[in-house]
Motif scaffolding. Structure first.
Motif, PDB file in Angstrom:
ATOM      1  N   ASP C 103     -27.051  27.813  -2.250  1.00 39.55           N
ATOM      2  CA  ASP C 103     -25.916  27.012  -2.730  1.00 39.55           C
ATOM      3  C   ASP C 103     -25.735  25.734  -1.917  1.00 39.55           C
ATOM      4  N   ARG C 180     -13.423  28.204   0.697  1.00 41.48           N
ATOM      5  CA  ARG C 180     -14.351  28.608  -0.358  1.00 41.48           C
ATOM      6  C   ARG C 180     -14.816  27.359  -1.104  1.00 41.48           C
ATOM      7  N   PRO C 181     -16.129  27.100  -1.138  1.00 46.42           N
ATOM      8  CA  PRO C 181     -16.558  25.907  -1.861  1.00 46.42           C
ATOM      9  C   PRO C 181     -16.287  26.047  -3.355  1.00 46.42           C
ATOM     10  N   GLU C 182     -15.676  25.035  -3.937  1.00 46.06           N
ATOM     11  CA  GLU C 182     -15.355  25.087  -5.365  1.00 46.06           C
ATOM     12  C   GLU C 182     -16.069  23.956  -6.084  1.00 46.06           C
ATOM     13  N   THR C 183     -16.427  24.176  -7.347  1.00 44.28           N
ATOM     14  CA  THR C 183     -17.076  23.133  -8.131  1.00 44.28           C
ATOM     15  C   THR C 183     -16.142  21.928  -8.199  1.00 44.28           C
ATOM     16  N   ASP C 184     -14.926  22.174  -8.652  1.00 41.83           N
ATOM     17  CA  ASP C 184     -13.879  21.169  -8.620  1.00 41.83           C
ATOM     18  C   ASP C 184     -12.665  21.844  -8.014  1.00 41.83           C
ATOM     19  N   PRO C 185     -11.828  21.078  -7.342  1.00 38.02           N
ATOM     20  CA  PRO C 185     -10.655  21.709  -6.730  1.00 38.02           C
ATOM     21  C   PRO C 185      -9.756  22.319  -7.803  1.00 38.02           C
ATOM     22  N   GLU C 186      -9.202  23.471  -7.500  1.00 40.22           N
ATOM     23  CA  GLU C 186      -8.236  24.056  -8.428  1.00 40.22           C
ATOM     24  C   GLU C 186      -6.879  23.494  -8.060  1.00 40.22           C
ATOM     25  N   GLY C 187      -6.268  22.801  -8.989  1.00 36.42           N
ATOM     26  CA  GLY C 187      -5.018  22.139  -8.654  1.00 36.42           C
ATOM     27  C   GLY C 187      -5.314  20.884  -7.858  1.00 36.42           C
ATOM     28  N   ASP C 189      -6.343  18.283  -4.986  1.00 37.69           N
ATOM     29  CA  ASP C 189      -7.501  18.249  -4.090  1.00 37.69           C
ATOM     30  C   ASP C 189      -7.032  18.147  -2.637  1.00 37.69           C
ATOM     31  N   ARG C 210     -21.402  20.237   2.378  1.00 40.37           N
ATOM     32  CA  ARG C 210     -22.555  20.200   1.478  1.00 40.37           C
ATOM     33  C   ARG C 210     -23.806  19.857   2.298  1.00 40.37           C
TER      34      ARG C 210
END
Lengths: 434, 413, 473
Positions: C103, C180-187, C189, C210
């Motif tokens: 990842d 936790r790495p996220e694809t896009d921030p939830e809520g 940023d 990254r």
């Protein structure tokens, strides 16, 4: 004492506080404390000189905590002469009342009287051997805390036969190609006499007549690092004089080949050490220009002579082998490739260990004066050694040699620790047999 | 809200009777001062305000309150500054992504994100929704290319963060806060972007597979090879039951030919599109992302190592043979599921269940439909500290809850 | 410090995590900005996130201000202690916690040295892209606080583009786990907002970044110019022609001399007025295409010679010279004021020339070593802080350079941050409402404003300790 005399203020100003030295510093790595870093110590020295700090036990402790490994000097873009700054301040504060009387006296006695006397070193070595052989040491080891722990695993002092002194002159083997002088040293004959004899044999094989002057026992490095510059200067003068008196066919001998990196580094700096002594300045500079570390000399001056023999040798050592850079060889003298070039003549499998230029924690008297810190600094190095898979560790300095030997014993690693002279000597003896 | 008061601010021609939410009139300010007046109006009359750009992604958001009227930036448009020599561009929020593309393209520069249907998307809307595009694998998320923003805050102040320079750390990066905030903090009125370079050429490799498994395997091989594709896309739209893998290579001509050689050893006789055909295919692939105004879309993102279990859980949750099109982008590990138009989207319960199941496999899921959803889909507050911080930030900007949209997930209630 | 508090802290961090005595606290009085000084009341060196949480909780209860410190290599006084405050250092938290090859991310403690992270993932063919010139000493946590840059940020962007997650200890001593790495921030940023907040929002103890695949080929070209102007123009044109080197660095004559006198001597020719270091990465084909294209630009700008480094060793040496340049300035004078401004890349020559003029008016020694590709200038002013007049002139020249930069459309900082040094210049770039909302956002993170108070945001007499009032301010 005038604060301005404690610190070489002019030289301290070379530091612009960039911090590139931090990661190289073993005591900063271990403690994470700014005051235990080169930048932090220089900051403190400047603060003393500028009247913003006063000398106390904490300052002295930070100065003593430093190993003077000089790794920071290899990282410093400003060329700060850190070890010089530290030696200056330690010397100025050697008699400071913040330390106990006992501490000060014991250290002074050791530096001025024991280390300068072959007799006393020899007596001590004998006593140590008796204690080790009779088991008293192991018994004491159990009760003496940290000191005791290192006593238990300290390498055994060799028998008197091993500790005998060298002769004044050894003749070259085969065609004579030159003459060199060597330094017998203080600790070396007592604990690692075999290294001195190996050094002589390798030089003989390279076609060198080897002179062993009766110079003072110690070159003065240990004194200079531990705050006794006066004694260090005296010893420097004696050493210079002893070597000047040695002549070969009417000419002063050229190379002085030294098998202890700490000593060769110190002797190369006699010029600087005696810079303020008009009578000795030039003699010291001339002397320093003749000093070569053992592997530096061989790789640069005798590779052609030795290479065929080394190539042909079958080395009977556990493999792979690795070279661990003594600090005063790589940082003090910039000698890095030469020992590797020599070892690579041998057709052996050589690996690198991580951070091979980082201090092992020996640092001259440090391992005896601060055994806990010394061991803590050795810890990550031992881990790196284990990770590398090396089975033979080659070094070029007696302090490192003993420190690694102690560490390997404690960690119960199956690694043989040898001086580079011993490795070359074994290979050359093999070819002779063949 | 009577249209009259809106007309008095923006003029009759700039008011629409109703937006996608029936009975909610839309004002289209043509300058920022008008937008400010609209904010004041809402504030003084205690009304709720819906912020939108062109409205194409309005259904990605959630509604905390029913809006009294909407404010669209679609006529607040135009390019303020384009510096080709510096590789930057500043434009008003309502400028369409297509206009930005065509402005920069002539100078050999590109806009990130390369969003689908750029004529329907505005710069401000793309920033507010945190959208990325088909260039994400190569260029990263769209939000990272925003150099600075100017926003209108609910208190009527226009404030700036960042700037129009490619490198700038002066002040807090508030523009990062606005990216993906779905207009719950302030109205983005203007933004500056870092521009990319139009590639010398593009080559697309395509292959068809009968099984998702083998298609995924091939995609993974491509990603593990030492090539740097612009996009790796798996679709099942054209031939149901069949999966097509497309690998888009773009860059300097010599380089993409080299990468093509490398991939040719890996993939069995792929179709190779070049030049015009490649550009057309690249455009079609860009627009593959299903349009949430036409069909309900589940958008799933996960770490690459969890992509397979996530797909399995997704298929499991949607039931056997779902009537849906799939867009998989293994390089960035996202899945878009476009549900058959006309079929009703899964209810809140199903969706929350699915979202939680997927979350257990490390994925995050959002539902995108044709209009803003209720708040029941907004929150899964697994971390109260995080939620309360977000709420404090929201309240910092909008203490009187003037703005009614919220990000779809993440605990903003 | 109150003995019971020290006892409570000692119980958490142990003797090794506490610096109490005055002497040892002295070196903490400044970071890389040596003329701003303030001794901390206490220094805490927690060994992990748990210990940091415990410390921060006690400091919260006691209402004590906190300044976070990494390696103290920052150049704007971001880690200068505040009066009555405590320093919380990350120097004992430097483990690599995870390297996820598939990842492509790494998790590390905040005190990990930047270079050690790159080293830790090198065996997997991965790299961490941001490479501040101080990378052999500076920490990942410090990079996060300042959104640090470096030569290769020309291609890869500053730290912010590479941070995927954070573990943050809040000012109240609670754990905000965003690791936790996220694809896009939830809520919202939160991670994106935190990066570059200069230690004013909380204490980052763990960073998820990254990792990128290391490039297949890397080439370094040393271009030698008879004139600094030509070097600047060449860079502007390389950008305008859209070639894609990964780094473009200029060193001027005085810098070259200082570097060449140091142990980082890189073989920069002494007769040059400027050298341009160009790095090119990618496939053979990409490297060649770029090299040929860039060579043509260089030729048009009177380059004396463009040397392609032949060996990896030579390449590293060229870079070591660049990265050691700042420290090497110690050879010019005891102190150095490192400025950090950004200008549009079309205006490099103009602004470099302008700053030279300003410094000569003030009779100051100026060296230029900068990230030309990003328009990120570092006019470095050498001085001796014992000469108070010289220090005054340095600050005045710094202000004047800044005014010229702003007038040309530039900005205050490209990678060093604002800290104390540029705090009072913020109104040159931002309006009062811009600064007000920043202050309000800060208050949302740190309600009592105990984290690194007095930094970045200019102090206004009445609002520093007032919570944001929203609409009717």
């Amino acid at each position: 004492m005038n604060p301005a005399d404690i610190v070489d203020y002019a030289k301290s100003l070379d530091c612009v506080h960039c911090g590139l030295c931090l990661r190289t510093c073993p005591t900063y790595q271990v403690s994470g404390r700014e005051s235990s870093s080169p930048r932090g110590r220089i900051h403190l020295m400047r603060a003393i000189a500028e009247g913003d700090a006063s000398v106390d036990i904490h300052l002295l402790d930070e100065l003593d905590y430093c190993l003077v490994c000089r790794n920071c000097e290899s990282a410093c873009p400003s060329g700060v002469e850190y070890s010089h700054l530290l030696a200056h301040t330690k010397d100025a504060l050697s008699d400071h009342g913040a330390r106990s009387w006992f501490q000060r006296t014991a250290l002074r006695l050791g530096l001025r009287h024991v280390l300068t006397s072959r007799l006393l070193i020899s007596l001590n070595a004998s006593l140590l051997r008796i204690l080790q052989r009779t088991g008293v040491f192991r018994l004491l080891g159990r009760h003496l805390g940290p000191v005791g722990r290192s006593m238990k695993t300290f390498p055994e002092v060799p028998a008197a036969e091993e500790r005998r002194e060298l002769q004044p002159l050894y003749k070259a083997r085969g065609k004579r190609r030159g003459t060199v002088a060597i330094l017998e040293g203080c600790v070396m004959p007592a604990l690692l006499g075999r290294v001195n004899r190996a050094t002589v044999r390798v030089l003989q094989e390279a076609g060198r007549d080897v002179h062993v002057p009766r110079s003072p026992t110690c070159c003065g490095a240990l004194q200079a690092h531990n705050g006794d510059l006066d004694t260090a200067r005296d010893l420097a003068r004696q050493t210079i004089a002893a070597h000047e008196s040695l002549q070969d066919e009417g000419r002063t001998l050229a190379p002085i080949v030294v098998n202890s990196a700490g000593c060769s580094a110190q002797m190369k700096e006699y010029g600087q050490l005696l810079a303020d002594d008009p009578e000795w300045k030039q003699r010291a500079e001339a002397f320093s220009s003749r000093v070569r570390d053992f592997s530096e000399y061989l790789a640069e001056e005798a590779l052609a002579e030795l290479s065929p023999q080394l190539n042909a040798a079958e080395v009977d050592l556990p493999m792979p082998l690795t070279f661990d850079d003594p600090c005063h060889l790589c940082h003090g003298q910039g000698v890095r490739t030469q020992p590797r070039i020599l070892l690579d003549q041998l057709n052996v499998e050589r690996v690198e260990i991580d951070e091979s230029e980082s201090c092992c924690g020996s640092a001259g008297l440090y391992s005896a004066l601060r055994p806990d810190d010394s061991r803590e600094i050795l810890g990550p190095r031992l881990a790196a050694l284990e990770k590398s898979g090396a089975r033979t560790l080659v070094t070029a300095n007696p302090g490192c040699h003993l420190q690694w030997q102690t560490g390997v014993n404690t960690a119960e690693l199956e690694v043989q620790v040898l001086h580079i002279a011993e490795v070359l000597d074994r290979a050359l003896q093999k070819t002779d047999e063949a | 809200m009577s249209s009259n008061s809106l007309e008095s601010i923006v003029g009759r021609e700039n008011v629409e009777e109703s937006c996608v939410i029936p009975g909610v009139p839309v004002a289209h300010p043509v300058e920022v001062d008008q937008a400010r007046e609209l904010f004041k109006l809402a504030s003084s009359e205690g009304q709720k305000l819906l912020l939108l750009g062109k409205g194409s992604k309005l259904g990605w958001s959630c509604l905390a309150n029913r809006p009294d009227f909407a404010l669209s930036t679609s006529r607040l448009s135009g390019i303020i500054e384009f510096e080709p020599g510096d590789g930057t561009l500043t434009a008003l929020a309502g400028t369409s992504m297509e206009e930005l593309n065509s402005t920069t393209r002539g100078a050999g520069l590109t806009i990130t994100p390369d969003v689908p249907r750029p004529e329907t998307a505005s710069l401000g809307g793309v920033i507010a929704t945190g959208a990325s595009g088909s260039d994400r694998l190569a260029m990263g998320p769209g939000r990272l290319h925003v150099l600075g923003t100017r926003v209108l805050q609910p208190n009527g102040e226009v404030t700036r963060s960042g700037g129009n320079l490619v490198k700038n750390v002066t002040g807090y990066d508030l523009m990062r806060l606005y990216g993906g905030s779905f207009g719950c903090l302030a109205l983005v009125t203007e933004a500056s972007l870092r521009l990319g370079t139009v590639p010398e050429g593009t080559i697309v490799l395509s292959m068809d597979f009968d099984e998702l498994e083998t298609a995924l395997g091939a995609a993974e091989d491509v990603l593990a090879a030492r090539v740097s594709p612009r996009a790796v896309t798996l679709e099942n739209q054209l031939h149901p039951g069949q999966w097509s893998l497309h690998v888009v290579l773009s860059g300097r001509l010599a380089h993409i030919e080299f990468e093509l050689d490398r991939l040719a050893q890996l993939l069995k006789s792929p179709r190779v599109s070049r030049e015009t055909a490649a550009d057309e295919l690249k455009c079609r692939l860009r627009d593959l992302e299903p349009d949430s105004r036409e069909r309900a879309v589940l958008h799933v993102g996960v770490q690459p190592s969890r992509l397979r279990p996530t797909i399995a859980a997704l298929l499991d949750g949607l039931g056997p043979s779902p009537r849906a099109e799939f867009l998989l982008q293994p390089g960035i590990a996202t899945v878009d599921v476009g549900l058959e138009p006309g079929s009703s989207p899964p209810g809140p319960d199903t969706l929350l269940f699915l979202s939680r199941t997927l979350r257990a496999s490390g994925a995050s899921t959002t539902l995108r439909v044709d209009r803003p959803m209720g708040m029941e889909l907004a929150a899964d507050p697994d971390d109260p500290l995080r939620s309360s911080l977000m709420e404090r930030l929201r309240a910092t900007y909008d203490p009187s809850r003037l703005l009614c949209t919220r990000p779809p997930l993440g605990g903003l209630r | 410090m109150n003995p019971p508090i020290v006892r409570a802290l000692r119980a958490i961090v142990g003797d090794a995590g506490l610096v109490v005595d005055e002497t040892r606290r002295i070196p903490y009085e400044c970071d890389g900005l040596a003329f701003e000084r303030q001794k901390p009341r206490l220094v805490l060196l927690p060994g992990n996130t748990e210990e940091a949480l415990g410390c921060m909780r006690i400091l919260h209860e006691e209402g004590i201000p906190i300044v976070a410190r990494g390696a103290g290599t920052g150049l704007t006084g971001g880690a200068t202690p505040v009066e009555g405050g405590v320093v919380v250092g990350t120097a004992r938290m430097r483990r690599v916690l995870e390297i996820n090859v598939q990842d492509r991310y790494a998790r590390a403690e905040a005190g990990l040295v930047n270079l050690d992270l790159s080293r830790a993932c090198a065996d997997d063919g991965l790299m961490y892209a941001p490479d501040p010139s101080s990378q052999m000493a500076c920490t990942i946590g410090g990079n996060v606080a300042n959104n640090s840059g470096g030569p290769h940020c020309f291609k890869y962007g500053n730290t912010s583009r590479h941070v995927l997650g954070l573990k943050i200890v809040t000012p109240e001593g609670e754990l905000l786990d965003l690791s936790r790495p996220e694809t896009d921030p939830e809520g919202l940023d939160l991670v994106g907002l935190f990066v570059g907040s200069e230690g004013m929002f909380g204490l980052a103890t763990e960073v998820t970044v990254r990792l990128l695949p290391a490039p297949e080929n890397v080439e370094t070209v040393l271009a030698i110019f008879p004139d600094l102007d030509d070097a600047c123009d060449a860079v502007s044109e390389i950008i305008a022609e859209r070639w894609d080197p990964s780094a473009l660095e200029i060193l001027d004559r005085l810098t070259i001399q200082a570097v060449e006198a140091s142990i980082y001597a890189a073989g920069y020719p002494a007769e040059a007025d400027a050298v341009l270091l160009i790095e090119i990465e990618g496939s053979r084909a990409e490297c060649d295409a770029n090299y040929n294209g860039i060579s043509a630009v260089l030729d048009r700008h009177r380059v004396i010679e463009a040397r392609r480094a032949q060996t990896e060793q030579e390449r590293k040496k060229l870079w070591a010279g660049r990265k050691g340049a700042y420290g090497a300035m110690g050879r010019i004078a005891p102190d150095l004021y490192v400025s950090d401004v950004v200008v549009p890349r079309t205006k490099l020559r103009e602004l470099v020339r302008k700053s030279t003029e300003i410094c000569s008016e003030y009779g100051l020694k100026l060296t230029n070593v900068f990230h030309a590709g990003d328009g990120n200038l570092h006019p470095n002013l050498s001085y001796d802080r014992r000469d108070s007049d010289e220090l005054k002139r340095v600050l005045a020249a710094g202000d004047e350079i800044m005014e010229a930069v702003i007038a040309a459309g530039g900005t205050l900082s490209g990678e060093h941050g604002v800290g104390l040094e540029k705090r009072d210049q913020m109104p040159m770039y931002f309006s009062q409402p811009d600064l007000d909302i920043m202050l309000a956002v800060r208050a949302a993170w740190d309600q009592q404003q105990r984290m690194n108070p007095g930094k970045l945001l200019p102090i206004r007499a009445c609002n520093e300790h007032m919570p944001f009032k929203g609409l009717n301010r």
